[in-house]
Design an enzyme around this catalytic site. Structure first.
Site, PDB file in Angstrom:
ATOM      1  N   HIS A 125      19.474   3.763  -8.258  1.00  0.00           N
ATOM      2  CA  HIS A 125      20.319   2.564  -8.255  1.00  0.00           C
ATOM      3  C   HIS A 125      20.856   2.239  -6.863  1.00  0.00           C
ATOM      4  O   HIS A 125      21.326   1.135  -6.625  1.00  0.00           O
ATOM      5  CB  HIS A 125      21.455   2.676  -9.280  1.00  0.00           C
ATOM      6  CG  HIS A 125      22.508   3.687  -8.980  1.00  0.00           C
ATOM      7  ND1 HIS A 125      22.542   4.938  -9.553  1.00  0.00           N
ATOM      8  CD2 HIS A 125      23.598   3.637  -8.181  1.00  0.00           C
ATOM      9  CE1 HIS A 125      23.596   5.603  -9.125  1.00  0.00           C
ATOM     10  NE2 HIS A 125      24.261   4.831  -8.286  1.00  0.00           N
ATOM     11  N   ASP A 155      16.930   7.821 -12.651  1.00  0.00           N
ATOM     12  CA  ASP A 155      17.823   7.369 -11.578  1.00  0.00           C
ATOM     13  C   ASP A 155      17.642   8.192 -10.314  1.00  0.00           C
ATOM     14  O   ASP A 155      18.604   8.512  -9.613  1.00  0.00           O
ATOM     15  CB  ASP A 155      19.283   7.399 -12.025  1.00  0.00           C
ATOM     16  CG  ASP A 155      20.187   6.592 -11.084  1.00  0.00           C
ATOM     17  OD1 ASP A 155      19.653   5.706 -10.383  1.00  0.00           O
ATOM     18  OD2 ASP A 155      21.401   6.859 -11.047  1.00  0.00           O
ATOM     19  N   SER A 233      27.109   7.884  -4.462  1.00  0.00           N
ATOM     20  CA  SER A 233      25.872   8.033  -5.217  1.00  0.00           C
ATOM     21  C   SER A 233      24.736   8.512  -4.338  1.00  0.00           C
ATOM     22  O   SER A 233      24.487   7.975  -3.261  1.00  0.00           O
ATOM     23  CB  SER A 233      25.464   6.698  -5.842  1.00  0.00           C
ATOM     24  OG  SER A 233      25.963   6.580  -7.145  1.00  0.00           O
TER      25      SER A 233
END
Length: 381
Positions: A125, A155, A233
């Site tokens: 993402h 992901d 992230s």
């Protein structure tokens, strides 16, 4: 509970407790459902890699010796920090007087997994939709990066830089051996380059957490109270030996809750990471059915049906059709393990490989039936 994937995109989405605030949810959700659900054109045979990946061929960060009583956070920051990078996602936007220009639409973190070849791991993402990627190194260099491969279903993504001068890769730990209460350190770029390689500390709060977030639902996640913020992230969760044990990916942001971050276990992630490097895509097992995500527990209860994954379409000639599964069936178990949603179906299927035989339980006309089928191969885009 409200969750978001920790990067600097706008957030949106929904999950199993309450609202999940997730960036790019439509694209990611479409991908995650496809693991088990969308038609496949690739057949059942998994591609054999032409070359096997050997990670960490180049320099790696040194191991840190600790007797368990010391807290070597400064040493971890010093040794592991140089292997952590920032990743900026640029996409084209309209410019004045016609034409277009690249605009940074989001940023995240990553870590070098192979210094010799310039491979960097991050979350999918973080790089989703990117037309240009810039990697920021600890020594101040900002380098163009190329996407090697990304996988919405897990992901995970790998990018590569060609300038490998003075790179150092992280050491990888064994996330299957972590214990609740074990101290950990999170390193990343919360808020972008202004706060690059920020270090936060905490413990492993729990293991085997399952979140209904597309991508993260594929894994039993590590829960930590180390502060994880937007921009973290893709950054590493590191143990006190300086080894990466997880990839920071999500956080509970519901008001009143603090210290609930989640990381993908590195040991579980490595098979996908290696596939992305070897082949440029990841292979996952599939049923060749489409699932309607609108089938909820409330909907099922109103009709007296069981919870599960509602089949809206079956691909002709696929394993599900060959086993007798039809549109309108509700898939309730995989190998005897109950599933209550499309994401739980994905979670169970990803415990297997293309070509594996599984038992699927489905509900139709007030009765359940068990069928055996061979999982097909679904490739990441």
């Amino acid at each position: 509970m409200d969750y978001y994937k920790d990067h600097n995109y706008s957030s949106r989405g929904r999950g199993f407790f309450s609202t999940l605030v997730i960036a790019l949810i439509s694209a990611v959700l479409g991908g995650i459902i496809a693991v088990a659900l969308v038609p496949s054109v690739y057949g059942n045979k998994q591609v054999t890699p032409t070359n096997q990946v050997i990670l960490n061929e180049g320099p790696t960060t040194p191991s840190i010796q600790t007797d368990g009583a010391n807290f070597p956070v400064p040493q971890i920051a010093k040794t592991t920090g140089p292997a952590v990078v920032g990743i900026a996602n640029f996409q084209s936007r309209g410019a004045f007087f016609g034409g277009s220009s690249f605009t940074e639409v989001g940023s995240g973190s990553g870590f070098i997994i192979d210094a010799k070849n310039g491979y960097i791991v991050t979350n999918n993402h973080v790089i989703a939709g990117a037309e240009k990627l810039i990697v920021s190194l600890a020594d101040g260099r900002n380098l163009d990066a190329r996407l090697v491969g990304g996988d919405e279903r897990t992901d995970l993504a790998v990018v590569r830089i060609t300038d490998t001068k003075d790179l150092v890769a992280t050491q990888l730990g064994d996330s299957s051996k972590i214990q609740v209460g074990e101290p950990v350190v999170a390193i990343g770029n919360p808020g972008g380059q202004e706060f690059a390689r920020s270090v936060t500390t905490g413990v492993v709060s729990a293991t085997n957490r399952i979140l209904n977030i597309p991508g993260e639902a594929s894994f039993n996640l590590i829960q930590t109270d180390a502060a994880i913020n937007p921009g973290n992230s893709g950054g590493p969760l590191v143990n006190y030996q300086g080894q990466v044990i997880g990839i920071n990916s999500a956080k509970n942001q519901e008001p009143g809750f603090e210290g609930m971050g989640f990381a993908i276990p590195i040991t579980d992630a490595l098979p996908t990471i290696k596939q992305l490097i070897e082949k440029g895509y990841a292979s996952h097992p599939g049923l060749n059915v489409q699932i309607d995500p609108r089938y909820t527990a409330e909907y099922a209860s109103q009709r007296g049906w069981p919870e599960g994954a509602y089949v809206s379409k079956v691909t002709p000639g696929g394993p599900a059709e060959k086993a007798g599964i039809r549109a309108g069936d509700v898939l309730t178990k995989i190998n005897g393990i109950a599933i209550k949603s499309s994401l739980e179906l994905t979670h169970q299927l990803l415990k297997h490989k293309p070509g594996d035989t599984v038992t699927v339980t489905y509900y139709r006309d007030n009765k359940t039936t068990d069928v055996s089928l061979v999982l097909t191969e679904i490739k990441s885009q």
